[in-house]
Design a protein around this motif. Structure first.
Motif, PDB file in Angstrom:
ATOM      1  N   LEU A  52      76.360  15.177 -63.105  1.00 12.30           N
ATOM      2  CA  LEU A  52      76.124  16.427 -62.374  1.00 12.30           C
ATOM      3  C   LEU A  52      77.225  16.669 -61.344  1.00 12.30           C
ATOM      4  O   LEU A  52      77.695  17.801 -61.187  1.00 12.30           O
ATOM      5  CB  LEU A  52      74.727  16.409 -61.740  1.00 12.30           C
ATOM      6  N   MET A  57      78.565  20.172 -59.379  1.00  7.60           N
ATOM      7  CA  MET A  57      77.374  20.456 -58.567  1.00  7.60           C
ATOM      8  C   MET A  57      77.465  19.721 -57.237  1.00  7.60           C
ATOM      9  O   MET A  57      78.009  18.625 -57.160  1.00  7.60           O
ATOM     10  CB  MET A  57      76.113  20.025 -59.310  1.00  7.60           C
ATOM     11  N   SER A  58      76.915  20.333 -56.217  1.00  3.10           N
ATOM     12  CA  SER A  58      76.858  19.699 -54.898  1.00  3.10           C
ATOM     13  C   SER A  58      75.645  18.769 -54.842  1.00  3.10           C
ATOM     14  O   SER A  58      74.733  18.858 -55.670  1.00  3.10           O
ATOM     15  CB  SER A  58      76.733  20.764 -53.809  1.00  3.10           C
ATOM     16  N   VAL A  61      72.417  20.760 -54.675  1.00  5.49           N
ATOM     17  CA  VAL A  61      71.958  21.289 -55.960  1.00  5.49           C
ATOM     18  C   VAL A  61      71.380  20.166 -56.813  1.00  5.49           C
ATOM     19  O   VAL A  61      70.326  20.314 -57.432  1.00  5.49           O
ATOM     20  CB  VAL A  61      73.104  22.019 -56.696  1.00  5.49           C
ATOM     21  N   THR A  84      67.809  26.815 -61.000  1.00  8.04           N
ATOM     22  CA  THR A  84      68.985  26.184 -60.396  1.00  8.04           C
ATOM     23  C   THR A  84      70.020  25.842 -61.464  1.00  8.04           C
ATOM     24  O   THR A  84      71.216  26.120 -61.296  1.00  8.04           O
ATOM     25  CB  THR A  84      68.581  24.909 -59.628  1.00  8.04           C
ATOM     26  N   MET A  85      69.566  25.256 -62.569  1.00  8.57           N
ATOM     27  CA  MET A  85      70.501  24.880 -63.636  1.00  8.57           C
ATOM     28  C   MET A  85      71.151  26.109 -64.259  1.00  8.57           C
ATOM     29  O   MET A  85      72.351  26.105 -64.549  1.00  8.57           O
ATOM     30  CB  MET A  85      69.780  24.051 -64.701  1.00  8.57           C
ATOM     31  N   ARG A  87      71.702  28.998 -62.772  1.00  8.12           N
ATOM     32  CA  ARG A  87      72.657  29.503 -61.775  1.00  8.12           C
ATOM     33  C   ARG A  87      73.927  28.658 -61.782  1.00  8.12           C
ATOM     34  O   ARG A  87      75.039  29.180 -61.732  1.00  8.12           O
ATOM     35  CB  ARG A  87      71.989  29.497 -60.400  1.00  8.12           C
ATOM     36  N   GLU A  88      73.784  27.350 -61.896  1.00  7.94           N
ATOM     37  CA  GLU A  88      74.944  26.459 -61.929  1.00  7.94           C
ATOM     38  C   GLU A  88      75.750  26.659 -63.211  1.00  7.94           C
ATOM     39  O   GLU A  88      76.980  26.642 -63.176  1.00  7.94           O
ATOM     40  CB  GLU A  88      74.513  24.996 -61.793  1.00  7.94           C
ATOM     41  N   ARG A  89      75.067  26.845 -64.330  1.00  7.26           N
ATOM     42  CA  ARG A  89      75.791  27.102 -65.574  1.00  7.26           C
ATOM     43  C   ARG A  89      76.607  28.380 -65.456  1.00  7.26           C
ATOM     44  O   ARG A  89      77.764  28.444 -65.875  1.00  7.26           O
ATOM     45  CB  ARG A  89      74.836  27.194 -66.761  1.00  7.26           C
ATOM     46  N   ARG A  91      77.792  29.666 -62.741  1.00  6.48           N
ATOM     47  CA  ARG A  91      78.910  29.373 -61.843  1.00  6.48           C
ATOM     48  C   ARG A  91      80.020  28.654 -62.602  1.00  6.48           C
ATOM     49  O   ARG A  91      81.208  28.992 -62.470  1.00  6.48           O
ATOM     50  CB  ARG A  91      78.445  28.515 -60.660  1.00  6.48           C
ATOM     51  N   ILE A  92      79.649  27.694 -63.423  1.00 10.84           N
ATOM     52  CA  ILE A  92      80.630  26.948 -64.207  1.00 10.84           C
ATOM     53  C   ILE A  92      81.329  27.882 -65.191  1.00 10.84           C
ATOM     54  O   ILE A  92      82.551  27.818 -65.365  1.00 10.84           O
ATOM     55  CB  ILE A  92      79.967  25.754 -64.920  1.00 10.84           C
TER      56      ILE A  92
END
Length: 129
Positions: A52, A57-58, A61, A84-85, A87-89, A91-92
């Motif tokens: 992660l 990810m921070s 997160v 959350t996942m 949103r992170e995807r 962002r990536i």
């Protein structure tokens, strides 16, 4: 197992393992002398945490996603982790798109440089007097 063994088995430094614990990503029990002791399950957990982090990810997160692994039957936890996942995807994906644009711009500059270098090799060399 103690922190040194967990470090050897995961390839993660003891300093990073202490950081993970301070961030609530990892837990240990303490001996009477205060030494950290980790369960066998923590080896896999550290591997997941590393993946992660490697995905950008921070720790904040990651801390919000890990409960989904621990309590997969809790609908509220699962829904929050899914949001959350996702949103992170996203962002990536945006990071990847920016990197592709940057690579493409660099390719333009590289081609211009190649043309310039090719022109330099055919031009007469100026001699100093």
């Amino acid at each position: 197992m103690r922190i040194g063994e967990l470090s050897k088995r995961t390839g993660v430094s003891p300093r990073s393992l202490r950081y993970y614990e301070a961030q609530g990503l990892l837990t240990s029990s303490r001996s009477d002398t205060g030494q950290r002791h980790y369960s066998e399950a923590e080896v896999e957990r550290v591997s997941l945490i590393r993946q992660l982090f490697d995905a950008g990810m921070s720790s904040r997160v990651i801390a919000s996603v890990l409960p989904c692994v621990e309590t997969p039957g809790d609908v509220g936890v699962v829904d929050l982790a899914f949001e959350t996942m996702t949103r992170e995807r996203d962002r990536i994906d945006a990071d990847i798109a920016r990197l592709v644009e940057t690579r493409d711009a660099l390719d333009v500059v590289i081609r211009a440089n190649l043309r310039h270098r090719a022109g330099m090799s055919t031009a007469p060399v100026a001699r100093s007097a």
